[in-house]
Design a protein around this motif. Structure first.
Motif, PDB file in Angstrom:
ATOM      1  N   LEU A 169      25.544  33.684  50.176  1.00 64.04           N
ATOM      2  CA  LEU A 169      24.656  32.518  50.301  1.00 64.04           C
ATOM      3  C   LEU A 169      23.889  32.293  49.002  1.00 64.04           C
ATOM      4  O   LEU A 169      23.307  33.223  48.454  1.00 64.04           O
ATOM      5  CB  LEU A 169      23.659  32.719  51.450  1.00 64.04           C
ATOM      6  N   ASP A 213      21.987  29.153  48.657  1.00 60.86           N
ATOM      7  CA  ASP A 213      20.872  28.250  48.961  1.00 60.86           C
ATOM      8  C   ASP A 213      19.675  29.037  49.517  1.00 60.86           C
ATOM      9  O   ASP A 213      19.843  29.848  50.449  1.00 60.86           O
ATOM     10  CB  ASP A 213      21.352  27.222  49.993  1.00 60.86           C
ATOM     11  N   ALA A 249      17.032  28.046  51.248  1.00 59.05           N
ATOM     12  CA  ALA A 249      16.675  27.732  52.642  1.00 59.05           C
ATOM     13  C   ALA A 249      17.615  28.447  53.608  1.00 59.05           C
ATOM     14  O   ALA A 249      17.182  28.973  54.638  1.00 59.05           O
ATOM     15  CB  ALA A 249      16.731  26.228  52.856  1.00 59.05           C
ATOM     16  N   GLU A 250      18.891  28.515  53.247  1.00 56.81           N
ATOM     17  CA  GLU A 250      19.853  29.196  54.124  1.00 56.81           C
ATOM     18  C   GLU A 250      19.586  30.702  54.148  1.00 56.81           C
ATOM     19  O   GLU A 250      19.662  31.335  55.202  1.00 56.81           O
ATOM     20  CB  GLU A 250      21.277  28.920  53.653  1.00 56.81           C
ATOM     21  N   THR A 257      16.683  31.282  56.334  1.00 57.56           N
ATOM     22  CA  THR A 257      17.030  31.087  57.739  1.00 57.56           C
ATOM     23  C   THR A 257      17.791  32.288  58.288  1.00 57.56           C
ATOM     24  O   THR A 257      17.494  32.775  59.389  1.00 57.56           O
ATOM     25  CB  THR A 257      17.890  29.810  57.884  1.00 57.56           C
ATOM     26  N   VAL A 258      18.773  32.769  57.514  1.00 53.42           N
ATOM     27  CA  VAL A 258      19.557  33.920  57.984  1.00 53.42           C
ATOM     28  C   VAL A 258      18.652  35.148  58.118  1.00 53.42           C
ATOM     29  O   VAL A 258      18.732  35.891  59.106  1.00 53.42           O
ATOM     30  CB  VAL A 258      20.733  34.208  57.021  1.00 53.42           C
ATOM     31  N   LEU A 266      15.362  35.281  58.613  1.00 54.12           N
ATOM     32  CA  LEU A 266      14.463  35.140  59.766  1.00 54.12           C
ATOM     33  C   LEU A 266      15.233  35.304  61.074  1.00 54.12           C
ATOM     34  O   LEU A 266      14.765  35.947  62.017  1.00 54.12           O
ATOM     35  CB  LEU A 266      13.792  33.762  59.756  1.00 54.12           C
ATOM     36  N   GLY A 267      16.438  34.719  61.111  1.00 53.35           N
ATOM     37  CA  GLY A 267      17.260  34.830  62.316  1.00 53.35           C
ATOM     38  C   GLY A 267      17.611  36.266  62.618  1.00 53.35           C
ATOM     39  O   GLY A 267      17.540  36.710  63.763  1.00 53.35           O
ATOM     40  N   ARG A 284       7.499  36.057  52.311  1.00 53.34           N
ATOM     41  CA  ARG A 284       6.815  34.775  52.524  1.00 53.34           C
ATOM     42  C   ARG A 284       6.174  34.695  53.914  1.00 53.34           C
ATOM     43  O   ARG A 284       5.233  33.944  54.124  1.00 53.34           O
ATOM     44  CB  ARG A 284       7.800  33.619  52.349  1.00 53.34           C
ATOM     45  N   LEU A 327      19.519  30.845  66.112  1.00 59.96           N
ATOM     46  CA  LEU A 327      19.291  30.498  64.705  1.00 59.96           C
ATOM     47  C   LEU A 327      20.510  30.869  63.854  1.00 59.96           C
ATOM     48  O   LEU A 327      21.019  30.062  63.066  1.00 59.96           O
ATOM     49  CB  LEU A 327      18.049  31.250  64.222  1.00 59.96           C
ATOM     50  N   LEU A 328      20.983  32.100  64.061  1.00 60.52           N
ATOM     51  CA  LEU A 328      22.116  32.556  63.250  1.00 60.52           C
ATOM     52  C   LEU A 328      23.398  31.817  63.617  1.00 60.52           C
ATOM     53  O   LEU A 328      24.118  31.320  62.747  1.00 60.52           O
ATOM     54  CB  LEU A 328      22.310  34.065  63.450  1.00 60.52           C
ATOM     55  N   LEU A 380      14.922  23.804  57.732  1.00 62.47           N
ATOM     56  CA  LEU A 380      16.247  24.227  58.180  1.00 62.47           C
ATOM     57  C   LEU A 380      16.195  25.185  59.374  1.00 62.47           C
ATOM     58  O   LEU A 380      16.875  24.942  60.380  1.00 62.47           O
ATOM     59  CB  LEU A 380      17.030  24.834  57.009  1.00 62.47           C
TER      60      LEU A 380
END
Lengths: 411, 421
Positions: free
Chosen positions: A220, A222, A224-225, A228-229, A231-232, A276, B29-30, B298
């Motif tokens: 990855l 990006d 933001a991606e 997201t990953v 945090l997920g 963050r 999310l994932l 996002l």
């Protein structure tokens, strides 16, 4: 509604805690200190919780458990990410011995004597009471190096010495986590074999999530991606552990450690992404731990002076042992034990995990003692660290140093 | 997916499971993020990927995520709607409103009117076969048909704005479409309040006109007023504190969504008004908000749409499927016909492609359906099932059509906008 309430409370308190005029270190040093370490949120949590003002009911707290699990999972992953294998291999043996000495001494000083009143007062099976006493010891064994970090950043402590303190205080986390694992093995089901199986399942879950995170974030680009990953995955590891009623903290540590082992530069990116959200997550967690305190439990108040006093003695003595063990290897400040009094956030994570997985009056009492003890220790640490600084020759200030500091997560 | 399946299997070792909300959040999310990438690779909107994977792992298909976990994510829905509306608001400049406002309002009235009339007629004609309508008197059936049709008319600003964000579409067609779905929702809110009042009256509670007007007025004007307060708070923060703006906006949007819902305000309108006021008072700050939400949006959008997919009750399609599909087809035809007939002639793209952007339904429709269910417990839950069945169909085809409309208009600037949905 309760999530909104907690959000609004934490947001308002954050604004309050960031007010320089209200929390001027010159006017209110104790309050400013508590705000910087985040423990002010613990006090607010206790005040607004069911046992004092009752703004949050026990039912509210129950429905906020996902937030607790998220905080514990995040904390765990961050701890695991710090387990940098290359760095750990480079450390000489005396450093390990010194960390074990100061953490182990405080552990023994607290766990052994306090197991007696726990055994006598609660009428519990010996194994359960010993497990609870061990948790108290584990919480006591932990120290936070944030005073040392602030000290060398402000130029009041020589940098090498400050880093030495920070290193040894970070390494005692392993003792705390080890004892938590033991306490959960003994306490979660009452059957040690089953408890061991559940612990293994938590670690396996963490390892699987860590490996998956390393794989997913590898390509990855990006930002933001990546965020997201990350945090997920933190939510998945903490949430899956909470759903299976396993330790979110230990699963998170396994996840972070696996990532640190496999990830290389990916681990750095994940660490940056998590940093963050680290502070807000930590403050919410501390607030929620505070709101779970049973302020009217007199037995907990009775145990508190013993916990704080014995820990103080253990740390001072353990610090002396550690200093002897690291002579010629690490440059530690004189009166090193006094630099170890501050307890930090991991102690709160340990007892929060314990009370979530082993509910009951005993784990609640452990939480009460450790949470209030953390505040007392923070206040004591402020004075104790002056003794360290008093014996320290004036160091050169760092150029990139902020004038007044936020200690960050005091873990 | 394999890990999620393993976690579900591992649950067998713990008889009394803990809370599944965080597990649902992480998994959706994932799965959502990577399904979105796959969808993009296949030339579909990311949003379709989020929705489909949500349906797949949700409680009504593979069952990897428990129902309680999906229900626990309701908070995220409000947050996403609020964030999306905030971004949309920053696009609403006074110049744009002056330029297209009247034409949009006229077309919106025409499209909503035609669609309402068609759906109303069809629903009433289905009275003998719809179990909740058949035992009602004619006035009651007329009122309930009107209520249901009002909800069915609604569009989805959330989906439209998310697709516009994703494709970075810019231009007169995109502006027209966004303005239309937003104004359409305002029409629906007013109409819903009136229809609910009339329905209540036909069921014997009497028509309380002042309360009816007051309720609708509070929802509209109260939302705008609260939105203005929110805008002032944001401007103060951005000029005074100005740290961690994405985090601050997420927090404030969450508070707006939750607080707005408690005060019976429209979270969509609150955030829309806030965004619009900021963009018109200080364009630079408006652009900063846009950028900040792109940075933080996002995870929220992926989670929102995946959770929406997981919440789609596939079993509802079986019970009320034929009636729902008939209404879906009629609604589509009505929107297509109204756009062909009434869209401004100076831009042929409006006549040809606009209808595609109006098919989606999501958050607002869900909310209104739930409100019907709560307000009218005797028949509301069955109406909700029918509407949710329609949303299921609309959510699956709507984003694809919206993207196609933007593609056809030639206003898509990038295949991939930063953040976004």
């Amino acid at each position: 509604m309760q999530a909104l309430l907690v959000f609004l409370i934490v947001a308002a308190l954050s604004l309050l805690a960031s007010s320089r005029s209200l929390l001027d270190p010159g006017r209110f040093p104790a309050l400013a200190q508590l705000a910087a370490s985040g423990l002010l949120f613990l006090i607010f949590g206790a005040l607004l919780g069911p046992s004092v003002l009752g703004v949050l009911s026990p039912r509210n707290l129950d429905s906020l458990r996902p937030l607790m699990a998220l905080g514990l999972g995040t904390g765990g992953v961050l701890l695991g990410l710090n387990l940098e294998p290359r760095l750990l291999r480079l450390l000489p043996r005396p450093v390990y011995a010194a960390a074990l000495a100061h953490a182990g001494t405080a552990f023994l000083f607290v766990a052994l004597p306090l197991s007696v009143p726990l055994l006598l007062s609660m009428g519990l099976r010996p194994l359960v009471a010993v497990g609870a006493a061990a948790l108290l010891g584990a919480a006591a064994s932990l120290s936070s190096g944030h005073f040392a970090v602030l000290g060398y950043r402000n130029g009041r402590l020589e940098r090498a010495r400050g880093l030495g303190v920070a290193l040894l205080t970070m390494m005692d986390d392993a003792v705390g986590l080890g004892v938590l694992a033991l306490g959960l093995v003994l306490g979660v089901t009452g059957n040690a074999a089953e408890g061991l199986g559940l612990l293994a399942l938590a670690l396996l879950l963490g390892v699987a999530c860590g490996a998956l995170l390393a794989f997913l974030t590898y390509s990855l680009k990006d930002l933001a991606e990546q965020t997201t990953v990350t945090l997920g995955m933190v939510a998945l590891v903490g949430g899956a552990a909470a759903y299976l009623r396993l330790s979110s903290l230990l699963a998170g540590v396994a996840c972070g450690a696996t990532l640190a082992l496999m990830g290389g530069r990916t681990a750095e990116r994940v660490s940056r992404a998590l940093s963050r959200v680290e502070r807000p997550t930590y403050l919410v967690l501390v607030f929620l731990v505070g709101s779970q305190i049973h302020a009217r439990d007199l037995s907990a108040w009775a145990l508190l002076p013993a916990f704080v006093g014995l820990r103080f003695l253990g740390k001072v003595l353990g610090g002396t042992f550690a200093q002897r063990l690291t002579q010629g290897v690490l440059d530690l400040p004189p009166r090193f034990g006094y630099a170890l009094i501050s307890q930090g956030g991991l102690a709160l994570c340990l007892v929060a995990e314990y009370v979530m997985l082993v509910p009951g009056s005993l784990s609640q009492r452990v939480l009460d003692v450790v949470a209030v003890g953390a505040v007392v220790n923070e206040m004591l640490a402020h004075g104790a660290f002056r003794h360290v600084l008093a014996a320290e020759p004036r160091a050169t200030p760092m150029r990139d140093t902020p004038p007044t500091g936020d200690a960050g997560v005091a873990a | 997916m394999v890990l999620l399946a393993a976690i579900t299997q591992a649950q067998a070792v713990r008889v009394d499971a803990g809370t599944p909300v965080l597990l649902a959040a992480g998994a959706l999310l994932l799965c959502g993020l990577f399904a979105g990438k796959v969808a993009k690779g296949l030339g579909l909107p990311r949003l379709t990927g989020y929705l489909l994977v949500g349906v797949a792992v949700g409680p009504y298909a593979l069952g990897f995520i428990p129902n309680a976990g999906v229900k626990g994510l309701e908070l995220v829905k409000g947050l996403a709607v609020s964030l999306i509306a905030l971004v949309a608001g920053t696009e609403l400049h006074l110049g744009l409103i002056r330029r297209v406002g009247a034409r949009v309002a006229l077309l919106c009235a025409a499209v909503c009117g035609v669609t309402f009339a068609v759906c109303f007629g069809a629903t009433f004609a289905l009275k003998p076969v719809l179990p909740f309508l058949s035992p009602m008197t004619v006035p009651q059936a007329l009122a309930v048909s009107a209520l249901l049709s009002t909800v069915v008319v609604s569009f989805s600003p959330t989906v439209t704005i998310a697709i516009v964000q994703e494709t970075a579409a810019r231009g007169p067609f995109t502006e027209f479409l966004m303005a239309l779905v937003i104004i359409g929702d305002l029409f629906v809110m007013v109409a819903f309040g009136l229809a609910a009042g009339v329905t209540r009256a036909t069921f014997g509670n009497g028509l309380d006109l002042p309360a009816l007007v007051g309720g609708v007025g509070w929802e509209l004007f109260g939302s705008v007023a609260v939105g203005c307060l929110l805008a002032v708070a944001m401007l103060l923060y951005m000029r005074g504190v100005n740290r961690e703006l994405p985090l601050f906006l997420v927090g404030l949007s969450f508070a707006a969504a939750e607080g707005g819902a408690r005060l019976h305000l429209s979270p969509l309108l609150v955030s829309l008004a806030a965004g619009a006021l900021i963009a018109n008072l200080d364009e630079r700050e408006g652009r900063r908000i846009h950028h900040a939400i792109n940075q933080a949006g996002l995870p929220v959008f992926a989670l929102f749409f995946a959770a929406a997919g997981a919440g789609l009750k596939l079993d509802a399609l079986v019970t009320v499927g034929p009636a729902a599909l008939l209404l879906v087809a009629l609604r589509g035809l009505a929107i297509w016909g109204a756009c062909r007939r009434f869209a401004p002639a100076e831009d042929p793209r409006l006549k040809r492609y606009l209808w595609m952007g109006l098919i989606s339904q999501a958050g607002v429709t869900f909310g209104l359906a739930a409100l019907v269910s709560r307000t009218f417990p005797s028949f509301g839950p069955q109406v909700e099932v029918l509407i949710v069945a329609m949303i299921t169909a609309h959510e699956l085809v709507g984003p694809v059509l919206t993207r196609r409309a933007l593609l056809g208009s030639g206003e898509i600037r990038a295949e991939e906008a930063g953040g976004g949905a």
